[in-house]
Design a protein around this motif. Structure first.
Motif, short mmCIF file in Angstrom:
data_model
loop_
_atom_site.label_atom_id
_atom_site.label_comp_id
_atom_site.label_asym_id
_atom_site.label_seq_id
_atom_site.Cartn_x
_atom_site.Cartn_y
_atom_site.Cartn_z
N GLY A 36 17.90 -40.82 -12.57
CA GLY A 36 17.52 -41.42 -11.98
C GLY A 36 15.86 -41.15 -11.58
N GLY A 37 15.03 -42.28 -11.26
CA GLY A 37 13.41 -41.62 -10.42
C GLY A 37 13.35 -41.92 -11.62
N ARG A 38 11.48 -41.74 -12.07
CA ARG A 38 10.98 -41.52 -12.94
C ARG A 38 10.77 -39.56 -13.51
NH1 ARG A 38 4.61 -42.24 -11.52
NH2 ARG A 38 4.33 -42.34 -8.54
N PRO A 39 9.86 -39.11 -14.37
CA PRO A 39 10.23 -37.66 -13.76
C PRO A 39 9.32 -37.40 -13.61
CG PRO A 39 10.66 -37.97 -16.13
CD PRO A 39 10.58 -39.96 -15.35
N VAL A 40 9.39 -35.74 -12.51
CA VAL A 40 7.73 -35.57 -12.25
C VAL A 40 7.18 -35.01 -13.02
CG1 VAL A 40 6.93 -33.33 -10.34
CG2 VAL A 40 9.11 -35.32 -10.08
N GLN A 41 5.82 -35.09 -13.14
CA GLN A 41 4.68 -34.33 -14.08
C GLN A 41 4.37 -32.89 -13.64
OE1 GLN A 41 1.57 -37.14 -14.61
NE2 GLN A 41 3.43 -37.71 -16.21
N ILE A 42 4.70 -32.01 -14.52
CA ILE A 42 3.68 -30.63 -13.89
C ILE A 42 2.64 -30.56 -14.55
CG2 ILE A 42 4.43 -28.01 -13.96
CD1 ILE A 42 7.47 -28.80 -14.02
N VAL A 43 1.46 -30.66 -13.41
CA VAL A 43 0.45 -30.07 -14.24
C VAL A 43 -0.50 -29.23 -13.56
CG1 VAL A 43 -1.96 -31.77 -13.72
CG2 VAL A 43 0.21 -33.01 -13.48
N GLY A 85 6.35 -18.77 -21.52
CA GLY A 85 5.91 -17.43 -20.72
C GLY A 85 4.79 -16.84 -20.37
N ARG A 86 4.22 -18.63 -19.73
CA ARG A 86 3.38 -17.78 -18.60
C ARG A 86 4.03 -17.89 -17.51
NH1 ARG A 86 -2.26 -20.22 -21.00
NH2 ARG A 86 -2.73 -18.48 -22.45
N THR A 87 3.70 -17.79 -16.61
CA THR A 87 3.96 -17.82 -15.06
C THR A 87 3.31 -18.45 -13.86
OG1 THR A 87 5.44 -15.71 -15.55
CG2 THR A 87 5.27 -16.80 -12.87
N TYR A 88 4.15 -19.92 -13.48
CA TYR A 88 2.89 -20.66 -12.61
C TYR A 88 3.65 -20.65 -10.86
CZ TYR A 88 0.90 -22.22 -16.78
OH TYR A 88 0.41 -21.91 -17.90
N LEU A 89 3.00 -20.72 -9.84
CA LEU A 89 3.15 -20.93 -8.94
C LEU A 89 2.26 -22.29 -8.61
CD1 LEU A 89 1.76 -17.49 -6.43
CD2 LEU A 89 4.97 -19.13 -7.41
N VAL A 90 3.96 -23.49 -7.77
CA VAL A 90 4.21 -24.45 -7.26
C VAL A 90 2.88 -24.51 -6.57
CG1 VAL A 90 4.58 -26.83 -6.75
CG2 VAL A 90 5.92 -25.36 -8.62
N ARG A 91 1.75 -25.33 -6.44
CA ARG A 91 1.29 -25.56 -4.85
C ARG A 91 1.25 -26.70 -4.08
NH1 ARG A 91 -0.49 -20.70 -3.95
NH2 ARG A 91 -1.05 -19.28 -5.85
N SER A 92 1.68 -27.65 -4.96
CA SER A 92 2.55 -28.69 -4.16
C SER A 92 2.82 -29.92 -4.83
CB SER A 92 0.95 -29.78 -3.72
OG SER A 92 0.70 -30.52 -5.05
N LEU A 93 3.78 -30.44 -3.89
CA LEU A 93 4.81 -31.59 -5.00
C LEU A 93 4.79 -33.09 -3.99
CD1 LEU A 93 7.13 -32.50 -6.66
CD2 LEU A 93 8.19 -31.32 -5.01
N ASP A 94 3.69 -33.97 -4.93
CA ASP A 94 3.66 -35.15 -4.18
C ASP A 94 4.69 -36.09 -4.98
OD1 ASP A 94 2.91 -37.57 -3.92
OD2 ASP A 94 0.84 -37.35 -3.71
N LEU A 95 5.58 -36.50 -4.13
CA LEU A 95 7.16 -36.97 -4.84
C LEU A 95 6.48 -38.25 -4.44
CD1 LEU A 95 9.70 -35.74 -2.09
CD2 LEU A 95 9.07 -35.40 -4.08
N ASP A 96 5.77 -39.58 -3.89
CA ASP A 96 5.58 -40.21 -3.94
C ASP A 96 4.45 -40.38 -5.05
OD1 ASP A 96 5.69 -40.90 -1.33
OD2 ASP A 96 3.84 -40.23 -0.66
N ASP A 97 3.92 -39.55 -5.97
CA ASP A 97 3.43 -40.13 -7.13
C ASP A 97 4.15 -38.91 -8.27
OD1 ASP A 97 1.00 -41.57 -5.81
OD2 ASP A 97 0.01 -40.25 -5.72
N SER A 98 5.23 -37.81 -7.92
CA SER A 98 6.16 -37.55 -9.05
C SER A 98 5.12 -36.42 -10.07
CB SER A 98 6.15 -38.91 -9.65
OG SER A 98 7.23 -39.63 -9.06
#
Length: 830
Positions: A552-559, A589-602
């Motif tokens: 369900g819903g459109r996939p969230v892009q990880i940028v 193999g690289r580690t990232y931290l999520v700084r923000s999640l925009d649910l409106d823009d996915s």
């Protein structure tokens, strides 16, 4: 207070039959030779010798709780039906296969007779060849016909990787046949400029159910010549089509059959699965057609050594002071490192994308300390990679450039990895079907193989490594799916109407729930009835109403925030738990931290970091009963099944140290609640039963909560799900039942059949739950029995002994399981 255990989202995802697990045999069509093997088969160490080396370190031997030896088996040959073209038989012989196994010849005979057939034999038993030979023979006949295009075949695979692998196999096998066989992959990765050629000229099109649903069926006029000539539909790895995904695919196949009939075709369905119980019934539910079963495996197999491995207890303590075992992730990384150092070609199967990345990183770091070039021969493979990344890894694995791979189930299904010697399975994969499928990745060239199941700190894993009979003496599960689920059926009726107006004659094709849903779709102004047909009324594409994988819903892009580079995607349903603000995300193999999640823009913005921890989301859940379908007395208590509404909200996340799992802290989150209408099984107990179990008000919440956690952990032993497909809530006084109540529910809108399976096996399921809690060696509860890794209440309160006493009293009144009254292969519509 309600205590809950919610599924993290919809996951990638089968009455038992006595099926002997088969793991490997001689080469078959899709892996008829081994390439890139680092050593000759004659010089390879035996599986037992490899295991002895793995167990030779300090305290290692004590971690093996059981070793199962599956002996080799001789094969039984037959002859191909005389209707098979001699050119095809010659092409097969050129690949080194002189005679077919008996089951291959039977499948070919049925296919040529026009019977839909399912072949359910062991991994590497030649199922691909069984359906390819009659298909290629028919395509060759069609190429000589004077009526234009000739016969066509549609091949469906659950993953892009498998379709690409099968294309390579078909091309190689059909090379002597010239241009008579024109295979082509048609999926989301197919360049636009190639798609018209595929539609017009390919006669063996390989795709997946997603592309069939979104791309081919809505554009059927452009595929008219292909569909008019469609002779066969091949459905590979059909046991994967279960739960919500399987229910969607069942309706997609009904839409395909409807359009084929419109163009005058009636294709024969050829299905294949290495691991399926009651394969004929399962295939019939999936296709809506009668299907002949071929399940007598005539192929040979080599020796398989299968070890059950339990990580040791550490000196650390987790939540509420519970003892903590070494993580399956760390243990698997060690084993993959040791196997690589031995030169043993191996795959470590991991349940999560993050786990696959972690294991590859840990193995690479340890190998670099010993032999830096070896570190470059280990990698991760998972969904969410970009297409070019997946293809490069597949080529490296196929060639032998990679020696060790940490992979999710994206690599589980049939991809040619011939030459592998060992498989490490990090945590029980949820079903015995998947367990044998993963174990069968090794030994596919006929050599002996080693499989190791590494237990997680989890009730089911702990139960299984100490009860090997539950794995080795029981058949695989049967397929659980419900095509009549209105949440599944309704969007497919809209899609079918958009493809071709629906008529009364279509009601039987789409199932008994169709007649009731059509007026509802009219009332919602999605369909409009004109004379005798229902038409789609909207401008948007009806196929976009649903994601057939149930996400369900459109996939969230990880940028990546600094560069704008797209790293990958995550399903919308899982985004609240996987890429919330502050989450740790791993990629290549690289580690990232999520700084923000925009649910409106996915969109989730991430930046590269190196934190010494992973993150786990916490949530809260409320549940209400909408309708009770069935109530069964259990002594004074009650066992019920029906519809519920679940409201969930992710409220915080924990930071855990990578290797030890130690909790470093908790951070609050502000995310919106999500509502789910689904199916559930629940049980209640009375005051008299509480008195008999010596449960006072102070421990009641903890006893119910502990029983809920353990029962969710044990359900995958009885239904084709894992604990992330299901959720639970326990409450000392529920407002709808007015009694202490434990709920276990499907984590999918409308249900997926798992809760119904739990209802029909409740006595066995809850008996195993009680045993798992009672036999755990801890004092007050731990992750191996009653603690849950996804508990929204921080595993508080829990009362281990109270849960055992409560389940003991409840089970005293349990009747015999009513499976004969409502067989699981025909679940009732919600």
């Amino acid at each position: 207070m309600a205590f809950n255990h919610l599924p993290a989202g919809v996951h990638d995802a089968l009455a038992p039959l006595s099926v002997t697990p088969v793991t490997h045999s001689v080469p078959m069509a899709k892996n008829h030779r081994s390439e890139g093997s680092p050593t000759d088969a004659a010089t390879r160490p035996t599986p037992g010798a490899v295991l002895d080396r793995l167990a030779s370190g300090p305290s290692r031997a004590a971690r093996i709780t059981h070793t199962e030896h599956l002996p080799p088996r001789a094969g039984r040959h037959a002859v191909w039906p005389d209707r098979i073209r001699p050119e095809v038989i010659a092409a097969v012989q050129a690949c080194g296969i002189e005679h077919p196994w008996a089951h291959q010849a039977r499948v070919a005979e049925h296919a040529l007779d026009g019977d839909s057939v399912v072949v359910a034999t062991g991994t590497a038993s030649g199922k691909s060849l069984a359906y390819l030979v009659p298909v290629l023979s028919t395509l060759l006949d069609g190429s000589e016909a004077a009526n234009g295009r000739g016969a066509t075949t549609l091949y469906l695979a659950p993953t892009k990787a498998l379709a690409a692998d099968q294309q390579r196999a078909v091309r190689e096998l059909a090379r002597p046949l010239g241009t008579a066989v024109r295979p082509a992959v048609y999926d989301g990765d197919t360049p636009v400029e190639e798609r018209e050629w595929v539609r017009q000229y390919a006669n063996y099109v390989l795709t997946n159910p997603d592309m069939l649903h979104r791309g081919i069926l809505p554009s059927h006029p452009r595929w008219s010549s292909f569909l008019r000539a469609l002779k066969y539909v091949v459905i590979d790895e059909c046991h994967t089509y279960r739960g919500v995904f399987g229910s969607h695919v069942a309706q997609v196949l009904r839409r395909l059959r409807r359009l084929c009939a419109r163009y005058g075709a009636s294709p024969v369905f050829l299905l294949a699965s290495a691991t399926a119980a009651e394969p004929s019934a399962a295939a019939g539910r999936l296709t809506g057609l009668p299907v002949v079963e071929v399940a007598d495996d005539a192929s040979p197999r080599g020796e398989l050594v299968f070890a059950l491995w339990e990580p040791p207890l550490t000196e650390l303590h987790g939540e509420r002071g519970a003892p903590v075992r070494r993580t399956a992730t760390a243990e698997t990384a060690d084993l993959l490192t040791d196997l690589t150092l031995q030169g043993v070609r191996s795959v470590a199967f991991v349940r999560s994308r993050r786990g696959a990345e972690l294991i590859s990183v840990i193995a690479q770091e340890r190998l670099a300390e010993i032999d830096r070039p070896l570190a470059r021969r280990v990698a991760a493979y998972r969904g969410g990679y970009l297409p070019e990344e997946r293809r490069a890894l597949e080529r490296a694995l196929h060639s032998g450039e990679l020696l060790g791979l940490a992979a999710t189930t994206a690599l589980e299904l049939g991809v040619d990895v011939s030459g592998l010697d060992a498989v490490v399975i990090s945590g029980y994969p949820g079903t015995r079907a998947s367990l044998w499928q993963q174990a069968g990745r090794a030994g596919r060239s006929g050599q002996g193989a080693l499989a190791v199941l590494v237990a997680r700190d989890d009730p089911l894993d702990t139960f299984l490594v100490h009860h090997p009979e539950a794995l080795f003496d029981r058949p695989v599960e049967s397929t659980v799916l419900d095509p009549d689920n209105p949440y599944v059926l309704a969007p497919h009726l809209c899609a079918a109407a958009a493809e071709l107006p629906l008529t009364e004659e279509d009601v039987d094709l789409f199932g008994p729930a169709c007649a009731d849903l059509l007026p509802q779709l009219e009332a919602a102004k999605l369909l409009r009835r004109r004379t005798r047909a229902w038409h789609w009324t909207r401008r948007e594409r009806a196929a976009d109403l649903t994601d057939i994988r149930g996400e369900g819903g459109r996939p969230v892009q990880i940028v990546e925030s600094g560069t704008g580079r797209l790293l990958g995607t995550v399903d919308e349903a899982a985004s609240h738990t996987a890429v919330h603000e502050g989450a740790v995300h791993l990629h290549q193999g690289r580690t990232y931290l999520v700084r923000s999640l925009d649910l409106d823009d996915s969109v989730a913005l991430v930046e590269e970091a190196n934190p010494p921890y992973t993150t786990v989301a916490r949530d809260t859940t409320a549940i209400s009963v909408l309708e009770t379908d069935v109530t069964v007395p259990w002594g004074d208590g009650r066992l019920c099944y029906g519809s519920v509404e679940v409201t969930n909200q992710v409220v915080s996340f924990l930071r855990r140290r990578v290797i030890t799992g130690e909790v470093l802290g908790e951070t609050k989150l502000d995310l919106p609640p999500r509502t789910l209408r689904t199916r559930a099984v629940w049980w209640t107990v009375t005051e008299d039963q509480l008195d008999e179990a010596r449960i006072n008000p102070e421990i009641l919440g903890g006893a119910l909560h502990a029983a809920e956690h353990a029962s969710i952990g044990m359900l995958p032993l009885f239904a084709t799900c894992d604990r992330w497909d299901i959720g639970g809530v326990s409450i000392p006084l529920h407002p709808d039942t007015l009694l202490p109540t434990v709920f276990v529910y499907d984590g999918h809108p409308g249900g997926a059949g798992f809760a119904e399976r739990a209802f029909h096996t409740a006595r066995s399921w809850l008996t195993a739950t009680r045993e798992a809690i009672a036999s755990c060696e801890c004092d007050a509860g731990c992750p191996s029995c009653i603690q849950s890794p996804k508990c929204g209440n921080g595993n508080d309160p829990l009362h281990k002994r109270g849960a055992v006493r409560l389940l003991t009293v409840l089970l005293k009144g349990a009747p015999e399981e009513p499976e004969e009254e409502a067989p699981e292969e025909a679940p009732a519509a919600p």
